[in-house]
Design an enzyme around this catalytic site. Sequence first.
Site, PDB file in Angstrom:
ATOM      1  N   CYS A  87       0.835  -1.211   0.000  1.00  0.00           N
ATOM      2  CA  CYS A  87       0.000   0.000   0.000  1.00  0.00           C
ATOM      3  C   CYS A  87       0.872   1.265   0.000  1.00  0.00           C
ATOM      4  CB  CYS A  87      -0.969  -0.035   1.181  1.00  0.00           C
ATOM      5  SG  CYS A  87      -2.327   1.167   1.051  1.00  0.00           S
ATOM      6  N   HIS A 193      -3.739  -5.032  -0.024  1.00  0.00           N
ATOM      7  CA  HIS A 193      -3.177  -5.623   1.186  1.00  0.00           C
ATOM      8  C   HIS A 193      -3.249  -7.146   1.108  1.00  0.00           C
ATOM      9  CE1 HIS A 193      -2.806  -1.990   3.779  1.00  0.00           C
ATOM     10  NE2 HIS A 193      -3.714  -1.535   2.948  1.00  0.00           N
ATOM     11  N   GLU A 195      -2.165  -9.299   3.203  1.00  0.00           N
ATOM     12  CA  GLU A 195      -2.464  -9.864   4.520  1.00  0.00           C
ATOM     13  C   GLU A 195      -3.952  -9.797   4.871  1.00  0.00           C
ATOM     14  OE1 GLU A 195      -2.020  -5.551   5.053  1.00  0.00           O
ATOM     15  OE2 GLU A 195      -0.914  -7.084   3.941  1.00  0.00           O
TER      16      GLU A 195
END
Length: 215
Positions: A87, A193, A195
């Site tokens: 990001c 993202h 994750e």
Amino acid sequence: MNGSGGGVPVALIDYGMGNLRSVLRALEKTGGNVRIAREPAETAGAAALVFPGQGAIVDAMREIRRTGFDAFIKDWIAADKPFFGVCLGLQMLFEHSEEGGVPGLGVFRGNVRRFENSRERKVPHMGWNTISVRRENAGTLAEGIEPEGESFYFVHSYYVETPEKDIVWSETEYGVRFVSAVRRGNVFATQFHPEKSQAKGLKLYENFLRAAANA
């Protein structure tokens, strides 16, 4: 370098903000031996460097300059060592951001623009969206990732514009077609993202760590 458990030694940059813990857990789950680094000296022995970006770029750039990570990251990338930016970790690689009018690291040519708000397009761009992977730059990072239609999780109000088309790894549509990931050699960064992107996000980290182990 001693992290928690075995695996690929990874230095995870802590600049006082961002989604540090969720990235750490994802990297450990996918084969990383992760150590949090608050200054460049704490990256000793790392095979890969990860910048977990979240927050305002003005504050992030101030902190990495204060700690000396700005020059360290540029030198690391110039040496083509494995790097993963998330990001904000993508946006800071470019020359300039409209957010606060702050200069980035200038690793790549290009600028960070703000999405225009409209009835059809709310800002920030938040939630799941699909990516289109450029086959000519996909490499081993794309293993297990379909070239079209895979969904990843985004949270951002700004996006990258670059004339360096050869570094674009994927693009995404949100009113405009924007760069959602870049790659050059062992350097990789995503606007989304991983994750927060469930199985496919973890697969992307796994691919990166495997590549880092062989770099």
